[in-house]
Design a protein around this motif. Sequence first.
Motif, PDB file in Angstrom:
ATOM      1  N   ALA A  48      -4.438  -0.894 -10.212  1.00 14.41           N
ATOM      2  CA  ALA A  48      -3.175  -1.757 -10.941  1.00 14.41           C
ATOM      3  C   ALA A  48      -3.910  -2.771 -11.663  1.00 14.41           C
ATOM      4  CB  ALA A  48      -2.158  -2.277  -9.903  1.00 14.41           C
ATOM      5  N   SER A  49      -3.349  -3.439 -12.603  1.00 18.24           N
ATOM      6  CA  SER A  49      -3.919  -4.770 -13.229  1.00 18.24           C
ATOM      7  C   SER A  49      -3.019  -5.820 -12.671  1.00 18.24           C
ATOM      8  CB  SER A  49      -3.483  -4.549 -14.562  1.00 18.24           C
ATOM      9  OG  SER A  49      -2.315  -4.467 -14.949  1.00 18.24           O
ATOM     10  N   GLU A  70       1.310   3.154 -15.374  1.00 22.83           N
ATOM     11  CA  GLU A  70       0.512   1.998 -15.715  1.00 22.83           C
ATOM     12  C   GLU A  70       1.358   1.229 -14.841  1.00 22.83           C
ATOM     13  OE1 GLU A  70      -0.595  -0.864 -19.332  1.00 22.83           O
ATOM     14  OE2 GLU A  70       1.594  -0.371 -18.907  1.00 22.83           O
ATOM     15  N   VAL A  71       0.252   0.435 -13.768  1.00 23.54           N
ATOM     16  CA  VAL A  71       1.058  -0.400 -12.727  1.00 23.54           C
ATOM     17  C   VAL A  71       0.435  -1.699 -12.904  1.00 23.54           C
ATOM     18  CG1 VAL A  71       1.334  -0.933 -10.112  1.00 23.54           C
ATOM     19  CG2 VAL A  71       0.835   1.665 -11.151  1.00 23.54           C
ATOM     20  N   ILE A  72       1.402  -2.662 -12.878  1.00 20.52           N
ATOM     21  CA  ILE A  72       1.316  -4.145 -13.119  1.00 20.52           C
ATOM     22  C   ILE A  72       1.817  -4.825 -12.120  1.00 20.52           C
ATOM     23  CG2 ILE A  72       1.461  -6.132 -14.862  1.00 20.52           C
ATOM     24  CD1 ILE A  72       2.080  -3.715 -17.179  1.00 20.52           C
ATOM     25  N   GLY A  81       0.777  -1.243   0.175  1.00 18.98           N
ATOM     26  CA  GLY A  81      -0.029   0.093   0.093  1.00 18.98           C
ATOM     27  C   GLY A  81       0.816   1.291  -0.173  1.00 18.98           C
ATOM     28  N   ARG A  82       1.894   1.313   0.799  1.00 20.86           N
ATOM     29  CA  ARG A  82       2.880   2.516   0.726  1.00 20.86           C
ATOM     30  C   ARG A  82       3.605   2.741  -0.696  1.00 20.86           C
ATOM     31  NH1 ARG A  82       6.194   4.306   6.006  1.00 20.86           N
ATOM     32  NH2 ARG A  82       3.856   4.580   6.831  1.00 20.86           N
ATOM     33  N   LEU A  83       4.002   1.653  -1.347  1.00 21.10           N
ATOM     34  CA  LEU A  83       4.427   1.949  -2.697  1.00 21.10           C
ATOM     35  C   LEU A  83       3.556   2.543  -3.597  1.00 21.10           C
ATOM     36  CD1 LEU A  83       6.513   1.385  -4.934  1.00 21.10           C
ATOM     37  CD2 LEU A  83       5.614  -1.049  -5.051  1.00 21.10           C
ATOM     38  N   LEU A  84       2.323   1.688  -3.598  1.00 24.65           N
ATOM     39  CA  LEU A  84       1.157   2.287  -4.573  1.00 24.65           C
ATOM     40  C   LEU A  84       0.817   3.703  -4.085  1.00 24.65           C
ATOM     41  CD1 LEU A  84      -1.010  -1.055  -4.584  1.00 24.65           C
ATOM     42  CD2 LEU A  84       0.764  -0.122  -6.410  1.00 24.65           C
TER      43      LEU A  84
END
Length: 312
Positions: free
Chosen positions: A53-54, A32-34, A17-20
């Motif tokens: 994110a996908s 774009e987060v995968i 969660g902290r990274l996102l």
Amino acid sequence: MQCSIVVRAYNESKHLGRLLEGITRQTIPDAEVILVDSGSTDSTVDLARQYGASAVHIPPSEFSFGRSLNLGLQAASREYVVIASAHVHPVYPDWLACLLSPLQDDRIAVVYGKQRGPGASKFSEQRIFHQWFPEADVTHQSSPFCNNANAVIRRSLWLKHSYDETLTGLEDVAWAKWALEQGYHVSYAARAEVIHTHNETPHRVYDRYCREAMAFKRIFAESHFSVYDLVRLAASNVLSDLLDAVRRRRLLQNAVSIFWFRTMQFWGTYQGYRHSSPMTPQLRQTFYYPHGTHAIEGSPRDVEPIRYDQAG
């Protein structure tokens, strides 16, 4: 400069969660987060989807660092692909901008950024971070060292040469070695800083350095690591850490961890050199799916850091 971000994860809901959140605070928008998930049983995938994110799934039986990255890069739609560990988070809102900036030079294939540990990190690991990730940029690095916990590569080059899926680690170094051999450059961006959280037991430290040594021996077949190297490097690093801890008045709280961390680091390295071999299901289970739980001052910047305690 738009980018995709590939995040490898296994049961990382505690840190992801902290990274996102840090990604949403960047000066470069709309990344774009995968998420490449390798069988998480916690809320990792749900958390990633909450941030838009996908998710790409890889069965645990097929996991390797190289395999998971290849799946993530295959799913990415943009030329610049940032690779981040699920247990890192950016310190500053210009993390992505600083990481991507060197790619304006068309001959740079990969850029990697600074890593530091949180305050609770083992003293020896903090010193390793400072050794591997200095305070100054290196535009054209002579060695293939890099680290995919915080890096970016060109997808067009990956299409020519994908990550080695058979290595037990150091797939980033192997890829950078190929890039250098093709006439490209490796760049280090000191301002692209992340906090990298490790909370490892002695056994996990041993496993990490063992699998990386196995990979290093395969990448650089001429390399050696003898009993003499084991004793010499363990003793010299323990002594150096202890002296530094004394100077910083941090000896009492760190003496025990210094001894076990350095011992496991170099014992694991020695054993990895001895047992270098192809990936097996037993190695995969030992190194990637363990049981149990998965600073030193730097230079200040004139950029306000991300205040994660104000998130949400």
